[in-house]
Design a protein around this motif. Structure first.
Motif, PDB file in Angstrom:
ATOM      1  N   TYR A  44       8.734   0.849  -1.655  1.00 37.95           N
ATOM      2  CA  TYR A  44       9.501  -0.186  -2.331  1.00 37.95           C
ATOM      3  C   TYR A  44      10.401   0.446  -3.379  1.00 37.95           C
ATOM      4  O   TYR A  44      10.030   1.428  -4.022  1.00 37.95           O
ATOM      5  CB  TYR A  44       8.558  -1.201  -2.990  1.00 37.95           C
ATOM      6  CG  TYR A  44       7.582  -1.826  -2.015  1.00 37.95           C
ATOM      7  CD1 TYR A  44       7.993  -2.813  -1.131  1.00 37.95           C
ATOM      8  CD2 TYR A  44       6.261  -1.405  -1.971  1.00 37.95           C
ATOM      9  CE1 TYR A  44       7.108  -3.371  -0.228  1.00 37.95           C
ATOM     10  CE2 TYR A  44       5.368  -1.966  -1.077  1.00 37.95           C
ATOM     11  CZ  TYR A  44       5.797  -2.943  -0.202  1.00 37.95           C
ATOM     12  OH  TYR A  44       4.929  -3.491   0.689  1.00 37.95           O
ATOM     13  N   THR A  50       5.166  -5.061  -6.684  1.00 37.79           N
ATOM     14  CA  THR A  50       4.292  -4.683  -5.573  1.00 37.79           C
ATOM     15  C   THR A  50       3.706  -5.935  -4.932  1.00 37.79           C
ATOM     16  O   THR A  50       3.108  -6.761  -5.634  1.00 37.79           O
ATOM     17  CB  THR A  50       3.163  -3.774  -6.064  1.00 37.79           C
ATOM     18  OG1 THR A  50       3.735  -2.639  -6.711  1.00 37.79           O
ATOM     19  CG2 THR A  50       2.285  -3.306  -4.911  1.00 37.79           C
ATOM     20  N   ARG A  60       2.620   1.476  -2.573  1.00 34.57           N
ATOM     21  CA  ARG A  60       4.076   1.593  -2.649  1.00 34.57           C
ATOM     22  C   ARG A  60       4.618   2.638  -1.678  1.00 34.57           C
ATOM     23  O   ARG A  60       5.786   2.611  -1.329  1.00 34.57           O
ATOM     24  CB  ARG A  60       4.499   1.951  -4.083  1.00 34.57           C
ATOM     25  CG  ARG A  60       4.117   0.906  -5.098  1.00 34.57           C
ATOM     26  CD  ARG A  60       4.811   1.147  -6.416  1.00 34.57           C
ATOM     27  NE  ARG A  60       6.249   0.957  -6.307  1.00 34.57           N
ATOM     28  CZ  ARG A  60       6.861  -0.217  -6.441  1.00 34.57           C
ATOM     29  NH1 ARG A  60       6.152  -1.316  -6.658  1.00 34.57           N
ATOM     30  NH2 ARG A  60       8.169  -0.317  -6.342  1.00 34.57           N
TER      31      ARG A  60
END
Length: 299
Positions: A44, A50, A60
């Protein structure tokens, strides 16, 4: 020829697509794959919250891939709980069922081993291709360096147009002129100081010069009538020092005098050029007064 055959290009049918034997990798990633995975942009972006699924935050970044080796896969193959010899003693239907299960397990094991060999060959081929790509990249970089060097070489047209020597810019000419001027002034100053030092040395030695007849007569009279014994004694002592083992004593005295003159800036024990300059500029008197004030303050 029916419509069904025409649908497959005149063939009676097509083979089904082959299925992968291993749905998961059978080995850890090698260095090339790790480098590609590292350079791959995943996860990301910064600033994106998240995601949370079932109360657990998602990682992540992609976790490292899991693998199951061929040996572990073979260990989990289920064989019948009896040997082929024991199977022959069973009834026909039960015997055939156990033998089918046994040969199915053997075929699966053989398929695992053959697939492992095939994937190993593919890995070797990929390694060779990667090494060849690296070699081509290296050759390309070398060729590009050579081409850049060749392109930077002056051509005949450029030499005729711009000349063989690169001309200086106006700023460079100005800087070079100032540098030459500074070097010339520094050289002139050094020559003047050396000349002044020699003149000062000559001035200190001038007190022993004979400049008129009266001084010459007086010097002859003193040398040959008054100071004869002293002259002979001095001559004897000089000869003894020169031709005896104590000549190093004279050299030591001369070196000691030179070192003393170099440290104090004097000429044969008399004021040197730097001392004269300090006296004329007032620095010597200022230093003397500061030393006296410091001495009084300490007292």
């Amino acid at each position: 020829m029916g419509k069904g055959i025409l649908k497959y290009g005149g063939k009676s049918g097509i083979l089904p697509k082959t299925k992968q034997i291993f749905h998961r990798p059978i080995r850890p990633m090698n260095e090339v794959e790790l480098q590609k995975e590292k350079n791959k942009e995943s996860g990301y972006a910064e600033g994106v919250p998240t995601p949370i699924i079932n109360g657990k935050p998602l990682p992540r970044k992609q976790p490292p891939r899991k693998y199951i080796t061929v040996e572990d896969r073979i260990k989990h193959i289920k064989y019948p709980p009896m040997s082929l010899k024991e199977m022959n003693d069973l009834p026909e239907e039960e015997r055939d069922a156990y033998k089918r299960a046994y040969y199915r397990a053997e075929f699966l094991k053989e398929a695992y081993l053959e697939e492992e060999k095939r994937l190993a060959k593919i890995d070797q081929l990929k390694t060779k291709i990667h090494e060849k790509e690296l070699e081509n990249q290296r050759k390309f970089e070398e060729q590009r360096k050579i081409e850049s060097i060749i392109s930077s070489l002056p051509t005949m047209q450029k030499l005729l147009k711009e000349g063989l020597i690169k001309k200086r810019t106006p700023d460079e000419n100005k800087l070079l002129k100032e540098q030459r001027k500074l070097n010339r002034h520094s050289k002139e100053l050094a020559e003047k100081e050396e000349k002044a030092s020699k003149i000062l040395e000559l001035y200190h030695s001038s007190s022993k010069f004979i400049t008129n007849e009266e001084q010459l007569e007086e010097a002859i009279y003193r040398a040959f009538e008054i100071n004869v014994s002293k002259f002979e004694n001095n001559q004897t002592s000089i000869d003894n020092k020169l031709f005896s083992n104590s000549s190093s004593f004279i050299v030591g005295e001369i070196n000691e005098m030179k070192i003393k003159d170099a440290i104090l800036g004097e000429i044969n024990g008399k004021p040197g050029l730097e001392q004269v300059k300090d006296t004329l500029s007032g620095n010597r008197e200022r230093l003397r007064r500061e030393a006296q004030l410091n001495m009084r303050g300490e007292v």
